[in-house]
Design an enzyme around this catalytic site. Structure first.
Site, PDB file in Angstrom:
ATOM      1  N   HIS A  14      57.429  19.066  44.024  1.00  0.00           N
ATOM      2  CA  HIS A  14      58.248  18.538  42.901  1.00  0.00           C
ATOM      3  C   HIS A  14      59.713  18.763  43.251  1.00  0.00           C
ATOM      4  O   HIS A  14      60.206  19.887  43.199  1.00  0.00           O
ATOM      5  CB  HIS A  14      57.898  19.283  41.596  1.00  0.00           C
ATOM      6  CG  HIS A  14      58.635  18.779  40.404  1.00  0.00           C
ATOM      7  ND1 HIS A  14      58.001  18.401  39.239  1.00  0.00           N
ATOM      8  CD2 HIS A  14      59.965  18.587  40.166  1.00  0.00           C
ATOM      9  CE1 HIS A  14      58.902  17.996  38.357  1.00  0.00           C
ATOM     10  NE2 HIS A  14      60.103  18.115  38.892  1.00  0.00           N
ATOM     11  N   HIS A  16      63.874  17.044  43.158  1.00  0.00           N
ATOM     12  CA  HIS A  16      64.886  16.048  42.794  1.00  0.00           C
ATOM     13  C   HIS A  16      65.893  15.947  43.930  1.00  0.00           C
ATOM     14  O   HIS A  16      66.604  16.912  44.213  1.00  0.00           O
ATOM     15  CB  HIS A  16      65.616  16.452  41.503  1.00  0.00           C
ATOM     16  CG  HIS A  16      64.713  16.522  40.322  1.00  0.00           C
ATOM     17  ND1 HIS A  16      64.487  15.458  39.486  1.00  0.00           N
ATOM     18  CD2 HIS A  16      63.943  17.537  39.850  1.00  0.00           C
ATOM     19  CE1 HIS A  16      63.627  15.804  38.547  1.00  0.00           C
ATOM     20  NE2 HIS A  16      63.281  17.064  38.753  1.00  0.00           N
ATOM     21  N   LYS A 100      54.794   9.501  37.852  1.00  0.00           N
ATOM     22  CA  LYS A 100      55.361  10.577  37.032  1.00  0.00           C
ATOM     23  C   LYS A 100      55.438  10.147  35.574  1.00  0.00           C
ATOM     24  O   LYS A 100      55.972   9.089  35.251  1.00  0.00           O
ATOM     25  CB  LYS A 100      56.766  10.909  37.546  1.00  0.00           C
ATOM     26  CG  LYS A 100      57.508  11.936  36.716  1.00  0.00           C
ATOM     27  CD  LYS A 100      56.954  13.347  36.892  1.00  0.00           C
ATOM     28  CE  LYS A 100      57.541  14.290  35.860  1.00  0.00           C
ATOM     29  NZ  LYS A 100      58.249  15.399  36.404  1.00  0.00           N
ATOM     30  N   HIS A 137      55.393  15.756  33.016  1.00  0.00           N
ATOM     31  CA  HIS A 137      56.361  16.668  32.393  1.00  0.00           C
ATOM     32  C   HIS A 137      55.785  17.014  31.029  1.00  0.00           C
ATOM     33  O   HIS A 137      55.809  16.199  30.117  1.00  0.00           O
ATOM     34  CB  HIS A 137      57.734  16.006  32.267  1.00  0.00           C
ATOM     35  CG  HIS A 137      58.770  16.941  31.703  1.00  0.00           C
ATOM     36  ND1 HIS A 137      59.823  17.437  32.436  1.00  0.00           N
ATOM     37  CD2 HIS A 137      58.877  17.519  30.484  1.00  0.00           C
ATOM     38  CE1 HIS A 137      60.532  18.263  31.702  1.00  0.00           C
ATOM     39  NE2 HIS A 137      59.989  18.321  30.501  1.00  0.00           N
ATOM     40  N   HIS A 175      55.764  22.064  36.738  1.00  0.00           N
ATOM     41  CA  HIS A 175      56.601  23.210  36.344  1.00  0.00           C
ATOM     42  C   HIS A 175      56.124  23.899  35.063  1.00  0.00           C
ATOM     43  O   HIS A 175      56.829  23.942  34.072  1.00  0.00           O
ATOM     44  CB  HIS A 175      58.078  22.819  36.231  1.00  0.00           C
ATOM     45  CG  HIS A 175      58.367  21.506  35.551  1.00  0.00           C
ATOM     46  ND1 HIS A 175      57.851  21.162  34.332  1.00  0.00           N
ATOM     47  CD2 HIS A 175      59.137  20.471  35.933  1.00  0.00           C
ATOM     48  CE1 HIS A 175      58.291  19.962  34.000  1.00  0.00           C
ATOM     49  NE2 HIS A 175      59.064  19.516  34.958  1.00  0.00           N
ATOM     50  N   ASP A 248      61.087  22.014  41.692  1.00  0.00           N
ATOM     51  CA  ASP A 248      61.925  21.366  40.676  1.00  0.00           C
ATOM     52  C   ASP A 248      63.402  21.621  40.981  1.00  0.00           C
ATOM     53  O   ASP A 248      64.218  21.688  40.065  1.00  0.00           O
ATOM     54  CB  ASP A 248      61.571  21.848  39.264  1.00  0.00           C
ATOM     55  CG  ASP A 248      62.088  20.900  38.189  1.00  0.00           C
ATOM     56  OD1 ASP A 248      62.510  19.777  38.517  1.00  0.00           O
ATOM     57  OD2 ASP A 248      62.091  21.313  37.009  1.00  0.00           O
TER      58      ASP A 248
END
Ligand code: DOR
Ligand code: ZN
Length: 351
Positions: A14, A16, A100, A137, A175, A248
């Site tokens: 995961h 970004h 996602k 999420h 997460h 994350d």
């Protein structure tokens, strides 16, 4: 005394990476330690279609440092307009590894997420048929639900009913931050796993709020009480194959974090492996670090583990670590675990 630890090269399930100047600035840190990463699609505008994912993948590939074979595992951002055929084609061509789900409004750039789950039922059913995992999420967004309860409420109100409606759908709870998240995963043997971040193994909500507000510890889902952090630590260090690393790592510039309404996200790509070695060592669980960082994730996604290795050293002398990186958009602060890990990455090979 020097300790040395060699593991299979890790993956980040995961991540970004952003775009443009920020992508070019942060990608080298992930590519230095990780062979592959699941790339979050919450750009502005989001990565919604297969065509969007091709273009974003190509921008990531061209931003790789010279000689890097870092593999971005692409995802699509699920919207109420997502076309099941487009998703299936992107999966069949090997372009995407997951889809996602952001509940609309849950976090950074989630405005195009899902509000009415009946509108994505056909996509989810197709994903279950073709074995394409859904990364979730897991927070409700209702303003009347306390922010510290949003994960636990999501499990009861949204996730469990969704998994009942779409049997066989592979789901990764991203997460997780609560003992309820840990318990929910442990209660199911099939088709369910969870990623755990580096920072949620280290901080609880006091770190954000007690003795002054610390915006660099603010992320979503927000860190919870100490008892939840301990539940995450126990899960991550247990070797249980249903739990694996998803950092994350979510870079925002300091000006974007340090303002009246600051952005959520901790930038952990540069020091995650050092921090994890410290955490697992502290818990007497170094033997399970490789499972968490390098084996459990590939097994869930049906991919082979990496062939290369990463070596971590713990030196008697603490190394001085940088506090931030420079980008064209401004400085980005590196997550401060509140201790000096002692460990550092001494060598990585990518097989
Ligand atoms: O803290 C977070 N930052 N949580 C998320 O879910 C999104 C991420 C980001 O993109 O900044
Ligand atoms: Zn994220």
């Amino acid at each position: 005394m020097t300790h040395q630890l060699t593991l299979r090269t890790p993956d980040d399930w995961h991540l970004h990476l952003r775009d443009g100047a920020m992508l070019r600035a942060v990608l080298p840190y992930s590519a230095a330690h990780f062979a592959r990463a699941i790339i979050m699609p919450n750009l502005v505008p989001p990565v919604v279609t297969g065509a969007d994912a091709v273009a974003y993948r190509d921008r990531i590939l061209s931003a790789r440092p010279a000689g890097s074979d870092f593999t971005p595992l692409m995802t699509l951002y699920l919207t109420e307009e997502t076309d099941a055929g487009d998703v299936a084609a992107a999966h069949a061509s090997g372009l995407i590894t997951a889809v996602k789900l952001y509940p609309a409004g849950a976090t950074t750039n989630s405005a195009s997420g899902v509000a009415d789950f009946s509108r994505v039922q056909d996509v989810l059913e197709r994903m279950a048929e073709i074995g394409l995992p859904l990364c979730v999420h897991g927070e409700v967004t209702d303003s009347d639900i306390d922010i510290f309860d949003r994960e636990a409420v999501f499990i009861d109100r949204v996730l469990d009913p969704l998994r009942t409606r779409v049997p066989g759908l592979k789901v990764v709870m991203e997460h997780i931050t609560t003992s309820q998240g840990v318990d929910y995963v442990k209660a199911h043997d099939k088709d369910l796993a969870a990623t755990i971040t580096t920072h949620h193994l280290v901080i609880n909500r006091n770190h954000i709020l007690a003795g002054g507000i610390r915006p660099h510890y603010y992320c979503l889902p927000v860190a919870k009480r100490e008892e939840h952090r301990l539940a995450l630590r126990a899960a991550a260090t247990s070797g249980d194959a249903r739990f694996f690393l998803g950092t994350d790592s979510a870079p925002h510039t300091d000006p974007a974090k340090l303002q009246p309404c600051g952005c959520a996200g901790c930038f952990t790509a540069p020091n995650t492996m050092a921090i994890l070695a410290h955490v697992f060592n502290e818990d007497g669980a170094l033997e399970w670090l490789e499972s968490f960082t390098s084996l459990n994730g590939p097994a869930f996604y049906g991919l082979p583990p990496n062939e290369g290795t990463i070596t971590l050293l713990k030196e008697a002398q603490d190394m001085l670590m940088p506090t931030h990186i420079k980008t064209e958009d401004g400085p980005v602060t590196i997550f401060d675990p509140g201790f000096t890990p002692g460990w550092h990455v001494s060598d990585v090979s990518f097989g």
